[in-house]
Design an enzyme around this catalytic site. Sequence first.
Site, mmCIF file in Angstrom:
data_model
loop_
_atom_site.group_PDB
_atom_site.id
_atom_site.type_symbol
_atom_site.label_atom_id
_atom_site.label_comp_id
_atom_site.label_asym_id
_atom_site.label_seq_id
_atom_site.Cartn_x
_atom_site.Cartn_y
_atom_site.Cartn_z
ATOM 1 N N HIS A 19 -30.918 2.461 2.741
ATOM 2 C CA HIS A 19 -29.962 1.676 2.005
ATOM 3 C C HIS A 19 -28.976 2.872 1.646
ATOM 4 C CE1 HIS A 19 -28.553 -0.309 -1.807
ATOM 5 N NE2 HIS A 19 -27.970 -0.903 -0.996
ATOM 6 N N GLU A 46 -27.526 2.850 6.538
ATOM 7 C CA GLU A 46 -26.503 1.958 6.134
ATOM 8 C C GLU A 46 -25.317 2.925 5.475
ATOM 9 O OE1 GLU A 46 -25.724 -1.921 3.088
ATOM 10 O OE2 GLU A 46 -26.736 0.193 2.421
ATOM 11 N N ASP A 48 -21.483 1.667 3.480
ATOM 12 C CA ASP A 48 -20.645 0.795 3.035
ATOM 13 C C ASP A 48 -19.192 1.414 3.391
ATOM 14 O OD1 ASP A 48 -22.580 -0.853 1.949
ATOM 15 O OD2 ASP A 48 -22.805 0.404 0.084
ATOM 16 N N HIS A 61 -20.075 3.093 -1.612
ATOM 17 C CA HIS A 61 -20.611 1.797 -2.100
ATOM 18 C C HIS A 61 -19.485 0.907 -2.491
ATOM 19 C CE1 HIS A 61 -22.702 -1.440 -3.820
ATOM 20 N NE2 HIS A 61 -22.399 -1.055 -4.976
ATOM 21 N N GLU A 155 -21.366 -2.123 6.388
ATOM 22 C CA GLU A 155 -20.567 -3.234 5.504
ATOM 23 C C GLU A 155 -19.186 -3.002 5.297
ATOM 24 O OE1 GLU A 155 -21.045 -5.205 1.205
ATOM 25 O OE2 GLU A 155 -22.565 -3.783 1.792
#
Length: 333
Positions: A19, A46, A48, A61, A155
Site C-alpha cells: 500500500h 500501489e 495513487d 496519495h 489508482e
Amino acid sequence: MTAALVLAEPANAQLVIGHRGASGERPEHTLGAYEKAIDDGADYIEADLVVTKDGVLVARHENDLTETTDVADHSDFASRRRAKEIDGHLVNGWFAEDFTLAELRTLRARERLPGIRAANTRFDGLWQVPTLAEMVKLVRAKQAETGRKIGIYLELKHPTFLLQEQGIDTVDLLLHEMRQLGLSGSDPVFIECFEVGALQRLKQRSDFKLVQLVARESGPADEAEMTYAAMATPSGLKEIAQYADAIGPDLTMLIGPDGKATALVADAHAAGLKIHGWTLRKENAFLPKPLQNGSDPVAAGNYAAAFAAIAAAGVDGVFTDNPGDAVKLRDGK
C-alpha cells in the site's frame, strides 16, 4: 474480531499489495517505499496517481502536497497555497496540478504520519515525488534483478475534479502513458478508482483489470445519487461486475466484530468479483480494540491475528503498509 477466533483459522493464499509501497517503513509513494515493498516480497505495489500542471502522472496519495512534501518550506511557492473544493470537501494546501514537473522536482517527500511513524522521518528529504514512468522503470529493474514478476496497482485520484478543474482527462492520459510504457492488459496491472465513470471508460477502451473501490460511507463523486452501501448489495455488485473485475472495500466491510466474514465476501464472489481489501496496518491506532496491544496508539498490535482473519474470510488480496510481514504470514514463515 478476536485473536482466539482468527488465529485458529488457516491463512488462504492471497495477493499482498504494498500500500503506497512499504509505507509502514518508508515515507509513502517514494521510490524507496516501492523498492522496500518489492524487496519484502509484495506481489503488487500501489501508486495513487495525480497529475502535474503540464500533464505528467505522479504518485501522491492526494493531489494536496502539504502533508507529504516539504512544499510549505519553500517561500517561493507561498503564493500557490489555496483552498479548493474537492469531491465535496474544502481543502487548503498546495496542489500537484498547480505545479509543473520541473517545479515539483524541487520538493522532497516526507513522512505523512510523523506522530505515529517517527522512525520513517529519518528518510525525510531523501526522495522526490516519483512519476509513473519512474515507478515502472524501478519495477522492471527489480524484475530483472530478482527474476520474479512484480505487479503494478494504480489508482486514479479525483478524475472528475481534475477534468473540471484543469481540463485534464486522466483516463486519456493514463492510457496514453501505459501505451508509451509498453504496458497492456496481459501484464500484471490493476487500475482502481472510487469513481464509476472512469472505470467504465477504461473498460470500453482497454483490457486492463479494473477495481471498483468502495467505502463504508458516502458514494462516488461522479454519481450524486449513488451510495457505496447500495453498490455493495448483491444487485449493486452485479452492476459493478459489468465493468470491473474486483472490488476494493474497507476491511471493516469484510470482517465483522466477531472476526468472521460479512455477507459482502460471499456476495462479491457470487457476482464473479475478486475482493482486495484495504488497508491492513500494524499500529494499534489502526486495529480494532480486541487486536490492540496496550493503550499506546503507536505500539504494534496483533497484526498476525488481523491478517489471519482476512485470509480466513476468503479475501483475495490485501493492501498493507507492511507487506513483508504479510508475505511471511501468508507463506507460513
